[in-house]
Motif scaffolding. Structure first.
Motif, PDB file in Angstrom:
ATOM      1  N   GLU A   8      -7.102  -0.872   1.038  1.00 12.57           N
ATOM      2  CA  GLU A   8      -6.391  -1.939   0.479  1.00 12.57           C
ATOM      3  C   GLU A   8      -6.031  -3.292   1.337  1.00 12.57           C
ATOM      4  O   GLU A   8      -5.648  -4.044   0.867  1.00 12.57           O
ATOM      5  CB  GLU A   8      -5.439  -1.550  -0.560  1.00 12.57           C
ATOM      6  N   ILE A  38       1.074  -1.177  -0.022  1.00 14.06           N
ATOM      7  CA  ILE A  38      -0.061  -0.045   0.065  1.00 14.06           C
ATOM      8  C   ILE A  38       0.991   1.087   0.011  1.00 14.06           C
ATOM      9  O   ILE A  38       0.566   2.275  -0.656  1.00 14.06           O
ATOM     10  CB  ILE A  38      -0.900  -0.047   1.310  1.00 14.06           C
ATOM     11  N   GLN A  95      -5.138  -3.042  -9.217  1.00 10.18           N
ATOM     12  CA  GLN A  95      -4.215  -2.374  -8.375  1.00 10.18           C
ATOM     13  C   GLN A  95      -2.909  -2.734  -9.112  1.00 10.18           C
ATOM     14  O   GLN A  95      -2.081  -1.987  -9.085  1.00 10.18           O
ATOM     15  CB  GLN A  95      -4.047  -3.153  -7.147  1.00 10.18           C
ATOM     16  N   SER A 147     -13.462   1.580  -5.077  1.00 10.89           N
ATOM     17  CA  SER A 147     -12.642   0.577  -4.294  1.00 10.89           C
ATOM     18  C   SER A 147     -13.145   0.892  -2.882  1.00 10.89           C
ATOM     19  O   SER A 147     -13.243   0.007  -2.043  1.00 10.89           O
ATOM     20  CB  SER A 147     -11.125   0.675  -4.329  1.00 10.89           C
ATOM     21  N   CYS A 169     -15.171  -1.781  -0.630  1.00  2.51           N
ATOM     22  CA  CYS A 169     -14.733  -2.179   0.586  1.00  2.51           C
ATOM     23  C   CYS A 169     -15.951  -1.933   1.675  1.00  2.51           C
ATOM     24  O   CYS A 169     -16.036  -2.796   2.429  1.00  2.51           O
ATOM     25  CB  CYS A 169     -13.580  -1.217   1.139  1.00  2.51           C
ATOM     26  N   SER A 186       1.369   2.915  -3.091  1.00  6.74           N
ATOM     27  CA  SER A 186       0.178   3.644  -3.907  1.00  6.74           C
ATOM     28  C   SER A 186      -0.047   5.001  -2.905  1.00  6.74           C
ATOM     29  O   SER A 186      -0.376   5.785  -3.329  1.00  6.74           O
ATOM     30  CB  SER A 186      -1.013   2.747  -3.323  1.00  6.74           C
ATOM     31  N   ARG A 234       4.297  -5.190  -4.783  1.00  6.93           N
ATOM     32  CA  ARG A 234       2.936  -4.921  -5.221  1.00  6.93           C
ATOM     33  C   ARG A 234       2.264  -5.672  -6.393  1.00  6.93           C
ATOM     34  O   ARG A 234       1.429  -6.233  -6.024  1.00  6.93           O
ATOM     35  CB  ARG A 234       2.659  -3.496  -5.499  1.00  6.93           C
ATOM     36  N   TYR A 251     -10.433  -6.517  -9.156  1.00  3.54           N
ATOM     37  CA  TYR A 251     -10.216  -5.511  -7.977  1.00  3.54           C
ATOM     38  C   TYR A 251      -8.627  -5.498  -8.026  1.00  3.54           C
ATOM     39  O   TYR A 251      -7.867  -4.415  -8.010  1.00  3.54           O
ATOM     40  CB  TYR A 251     -10.796  -5.921  -6.672  1.00  3.54           C
ATOM     41  N   PHE A 252      -7.988  -6.793  -7.763  1.00  6.08           N
ATOM     42  CA  PHE A 252      -6.497  -6.763  -7.752  1.00  6.08           C
ATOM     43  C   PHE A 252      -5.838  -6.680  -8.983  1.00  6.08           C
ATOM     44  O   PHE A 252      -4.786  -6.223  -9.098  1.00  6.08           O
ATOM     45  CB  PHE A 252      -6.362  -8.268  -7.154  1.00  6.08           C
ATOM     46  N   TYR A 282     -10.213   4.533  -6.880  1.00  5.73           N
ATOM     47  CA  TYR A 282     -10.163   4.836  -5.650  1.00  5.73           C
ATOM     48  C   TYR A 282     -11.564   4.956  -4.779  1.00  5.73           C
ATOM     49  O   TYR A 282     -11.930   4.725  -3.979  1.00  5.73           O
ATOM     50  CB  TYR A 282      -9.036   6.106  -5.117  1.00  5.73           C
TER      51      TYR A 282
END
Length: 359
Positions: free
Chosen positions: A192, A18, A93, A331, A335, A21, A277, A89-90, A328
């Motif tokens: 995250e 993270i 990232q 996400s 979450c 990011s 990452r 989602y991943f 963002y």
């Protein structure tokens, strides 16, 4: 051989995963949203981020296994939409990090190297590491992270001479809405942490509230520290115009008059963080599908090839920046909804056990 990792190794992985990011990708977005007050936004995110971290610890304690395993056992019909959702989602990232790394590399030190060469080299080493498993990623991260941190302390200390913290004031020159939006983006980076739910089968030991609180505070500092330093060094208006403000600090870093360029250290710092990452994202995507896949090795190759091909698509930097903002926002909503669903499942499971005991 025991391939499980400790909660401490998991915490270090979270900081690296993270951290890049929060340190690289979020800072231009925060400057966009809150201008000079961006550092206030980062501080305003401390309380909601800590509460979110404690919520993650509570849920982590009460889920019996990794989410992919749990969903696969309990609700076979839900497995496919769940897996597709978190694959996207991943993948998002990983893709954001891959593209940002490729563009930054081509802009700064590999100006004549084709983007596909940079992407292939980056994904090749990430594929190899992900294939070796979570323990290999954690051990590699344990070697890389201390040097990443030392590079951060170095660039912060040698640049004190160029900083004027008067640039941080006056505060609240922008609207409450813009500061709140900046706090939202900062907190969205913390969301995250939910990746811990997908790694529970690979972790031996308990994840404690103290442990998680320290991780959250470190991640907030990785946003606040560079953000305040950038504004103090370049001023709020110049900082807002920069595409990679965290890197611009490295252009100023030197050791006396004999060693005037040390920005090569930023290459190590960025590539090491991006490598961890992307490798971890590939590993998690693999765990989502592997229980239904007969050839695990081929799955790693397909994931890597998909990420490579996707990041060769032509996209302007302005549009990419807007897509990252949308990611963002989405996400954080994902979450929030997902945590509510998990809390309901935990509550329903407790009630079911209580009924059985009473019966």
């Amino acid at each position: 051989m025991n391939d499980k990792i400790t909660p401490f190794q998991l915490s270090m992985l979270l900081i690296t995963f993270i951290g890049i990011s929060n340190h690289v990708i979020l800072i231009p977005i925060l400057l966009d949203a809150a201008k000079r007050d961006a550092w206030i936004s980062a501080l305003a995110a401390v309380v909601p981020s800590l509460l979110l971290g404690l919520l993650f610890v509570f849920i982590y304690k009460h889920i019996p296994s990794s989410l992919s395993t749990w969903v696969n056992k309990k609700t076979n019909w839900l497995w496919l939409p769940f897996t597709l959702l978190f694959t996207v989602y991943f993948s998002a990232q990983a893709s954001i990090s891959i593209r940002d790394t490729i563009v930054w590399s081509n802009t700064t030190y590999l100006t004549y190297t084709p983007t596909w060469v940079v992407g292939m080299c980056l994904l090749g080493i990430c594929y190899y590491t992900a294939r070796k498993g979570l323990a290999a990623i954690a051990i590699t991260n344990g070697i890389l992270l201390p040097w990443i941190v030392l590079c951060g302390f170095y660039v912060m200390s040698v640049n004190f001479q160029f900083k004027d913290y008067a640039y941080l004031f006056p505060v609240f020159k922008n609207s409450a809405e813009s500061i709140t939006r900046g706090a939202w983006y900062t907190t969205s980076g913390i969301t995250e942490i939910l990746l811990v739910f997908f790694l529970k089968d690979d972790v031996k030991g308990k994840l404690t509230p103290t442990n998680m609180s320290l991780v959250v505070l470190m991640l907030i500092e990785l946003t606040f520290g560079p953000l305040a330093g950038i504004i103090a060094m370049f001023g709020p208006f110049e900082a807002e115009l920069m595409r990679y403000p965290a890197y611009e600090q490295w252009r100023m870093a030197s050791i006396g008059s004999m060693l005037s360029q040390t920005d090569f250290l930023s290459i190590y710092q960025w590539l090491a963080s991006a490598f961890i990452r992307i490798s971890l994202a590939i590993y998690i995507i693999h765990t989502l599908w592997v229980k239904k896949w007969k050839r695990p090795e081929l799955l790693f190759i397909l994931i890597s090839l998909f990420l490579f091909g996707f990041n060769q698509l032509k996209l302007s930097d302005v549009r990419f920046h807007e897509h990252v903002k949308s990611y963002y926002t989405a996400s954080t909503l994902l979450c929030g909804c997902f945590c509510v669903v998990l809390l309901i499942c935990i509550w329903a499971g407790r009630n079911k056990k209580a009924v059985k005991r009473n019966g």
